[in-house]
Write an enzyme that holds these catalytic residues in place. Structure first.
Site, mmCIF file in Angstrom:
data_model
loop_
_atom_site.group_PDB
_atom_site.id
_atom_site.type_symbol
_atom_site.label_atom_id
_atom_site.label_comp_id
_atom_site.label_asym_id
_atom_site.label_seq_id
_atom_site.Cartn_x
_atom_site.Cartn_y
_atom_site.Cartn_z
ATOM 1 N N SER A 167 -9.832 11.243 9.226
ATOM 2 C CA SER A 167 -9.592 10.630 7.916
ATOM 3 C C SER A 167 -10.885 10.356 7.151
ATOM 4 O O SER A 167 -10.920 10.464 5.920
ATOM 5 C CB SER A 167 -8.802 9.331 8.076
ATOM 6 O OG SER A 167 -9.504 8.414 8.902
ATOM 7 N N LYS A 201 -7.808 4.230 20.823
ATOM 8 C CA LYS A 201 -7.920 5.078 19.633
ATOM 9 C C LYS A 201 -9.341 5.057 19.075
ATOM 10 O O LYS A 201 -9.865 6.081 18.627
ATOM 11 C CB LYS A 201 -6.925 4.641 18.560
ATOM 12 C CG LYS A 201 -6.938 5.580 17.343
ATOM 13 C CD LYS A 201 -5.901 5.228 16.312
ATOM 14 C CE LYS A 201 -5.954 6.222 15.148
ATOM 15 N NZ LYS A 201 -5.015 5.878 14.067
ATOM 16 N N GLY A 228 -0.437 4.435 0.077
ATOM 17 C CA GLY A 228 -1.265 5.573 0.455
ATOM 18 C C GLY A 228 -0.574 6.423 1.508
ATOM 19 O O GLY A 228 0.658 6.394 1.651
ATOM 20 N N GLY A 261 0.813 -1.208 0.000
ATOM 21 C CA GLY A 261 0.000 0.000 0.000
ATOM 22 C C GLY A 261 0.847 1.259 0.000
ATOM 23 O O GLY A 261 1.700 1.429 0.863
#
Length: 323
Positions: free
Chosen positions: A271, A202, A11, A9
Site C-alpha cells: 500500500s 502482519k 477509502g 472513511g
C-alpha cells in the site's frame, strides 16, 4: 439482530467493509466527506469480489455524525495518520456502550496507554483517552484492494479480517459479535485469541516491504529476491520479531516462513508504494516510527529499520508525501 453500524472513511478498506457488511444483510452508515460522499451517495459502492461476484452496496451516507443516535459499532477505516480526525468526527455517535474497531496498518495507538501514549501515532494522547480499552476491538486486514473509479472497488486474492480484544485477557464477546456481522459474506472474519500477536505478525512483513518497495518502486517479490535488498528485508523482519517478544507478544510463525511468502507473492505492490505512486501521503508513522518508539522503550536495537525509515522519510519529505 441488526445493529447500528457506522463506518468512518470511504477509502479502499472502508468501501470493502461496507460492501461486505451490506451483502451479509447488515445495513451501514458511512461517514465520508467531499467527493467521496457525493460519489458514494449517488452511485453506491460497487465491489468485485475475488470469486468474481459483483456486490452493490447502498449505505446511508452522512458527512457528520452529529444527529446520529449512539451507534452499536463504529469502524474506523482510515489511514493511521487520519485516525485522530476520524475519532473526533465519530465522537457524537459513540455512546457509553459503543464498540469501536480501528482497522489500520502498522502499530496502532492501543499499543500504548492513556498514561503512556505512543506519540508517533497518537501525538497528544487523544486516541488513547477517547474510548476505554474494554470497548476497543483491534483489527488487522489482509485484503488486496484497488479502487478503479470513484464508486468501484476490486478486491483480488484471498483475504481475512482478524479481530480481537485490545485489553489483554479481556472478553472476546465484543469481537465475536463483530465477526457475526460478516457471517454470510465472503470476507472471513476471524476472532484472534491474541490480537497483539496478529498485528505484530502482519507488521513483520509490512515494515520491511512497504518501506523498501516505496523506496525502490519494486514489487514485493522483487525486493525479496534481490541479492542485496533481500537480506535487508530479512534483517528488519528479525528486528520486528525481537521487538514483539520484548513487548510481551510474539510472531505467529517465523521469519523464514513469511520471507518465503513475500518471495513467492508475485505481482504485489504494498500500500505504501501504491500511495507514493498516486501522490498520496504515506503511513510512515505507524509502519516505521511506531516500532522505533517502542524499540526505544524496550531497549531493542533496530539499525536496519532505522536506516531504511530515515531514507524513506527524506524521500517522502522531498515529494511532499508526509501528512
Amino acid at each position: 439482530m441488526t445493529r447500528h453500524v457506522l463506518i468512518v472513511g470511504a477509502g479502499a478498506i472502508g468501501g470493502v467493509l461496507c460492501a461486505y457488511l451490506e451483502s451479509a444483510g447488515q445495513p451501514t452508515s458511512l461517514l465520508a466527506r467531499g467527493e467521496n460522499a457525493r460519489n458514494v451517495g449517488r452511485d453506491g459502492i460497487r465491489l468485485t469480489t475475488p470469486d468474481g461476484r459483483a456486490l452493490h452496496a447502498r449505505p446511508r451516507v452522512v458527512t457528520e455524525a452529529t444527529g446520529l443516535a449512539p451507534q452499536d459499532i463504529v469502524i474506523l477505516a482510515t489511514k493511521s495518520f487520519s485516525l485522530p480526525a476520524a475519532m473526533a468526527a465519530a465522537a457524537p455517535a459513540i455512546g457509553a456502550d459503543t464498540i469501536v474497531m480501528p482497522v489500520v496498518n502498522g502499530v496502532p495507538w492501543w499499543f500504548g496507554s492513556a498514561s503512556e501514549p505512543l506519540r508517533s501515532v497518537d501525538p497528544d494522547g487523544a486516541l488513547a483517552a477517547a474510548v476505554p480499552y474494554e470497548r476497543l476491538v483491534g483489527a488487522t486486514i489482509y485484503a488486496p484492494t484497488r479502487r478503479v473509479s470513484p464508486s468501484e472497488w476490486v478486491h483480488s486474492g484471498l483475504s481475512k479480517l482478524v479481530i480481537g480484544a485490545v485489553a489483554r485477557a479481556g472478553s472476546t464477546a465484543h469481537a465475536q459479535s463483530l465477526a457475526e456481522l460478516f457471517r454470510g459474506s465472503t470476507l472471513a472474519a476471524i476472532v484472534a485469541a491474541d490480537i497483539h500477536q496478529a498485528v505484530w505478525t502482519k507488521l513483520m512483513t509490512n515494515a520491511p516491504f512497504n518501506s523498501l518497495c516505496a523506496l525502490t518502486g519494486a514489487l514485493q517479490s522483487d525486493v525479496a529476491r534481490d541479492a542485496r535488498l533481500g537480506p535487508v528485508a530479512r534483517q528488519i523482519m528479525h528486528e520486528i520479531e525481537a521487538l514483539a517478544i520484548a513487548s510481551g507478544s510474539s510472531i505467529e510463525g517465523g521469519v523464514d516462513h513469511y520471507f518465503q511468502i513475500a518471495h513467492d507473492k508475485g505481482m504485489f505492490k504494498p500500500s505504501t508504494l501504491q500511495d507514493m505512486e498516486a501522490g498520496r501521503p504515506i503511513e510512515l508513522a505507524a509502519i516505521v516510527d511506531g516500532p522505533l518508539e517502542l524499540a526505544e522503550r524496550h531497549g531493542v536495537p533496530m539499525p536496519a529499520l532505522r536506516t531504511v525509515g530515515a531514507t524513506l522519510r527524506l524521500k517522502a519529505i522531498t515529494g511532499g508525501l508526509l501528512p
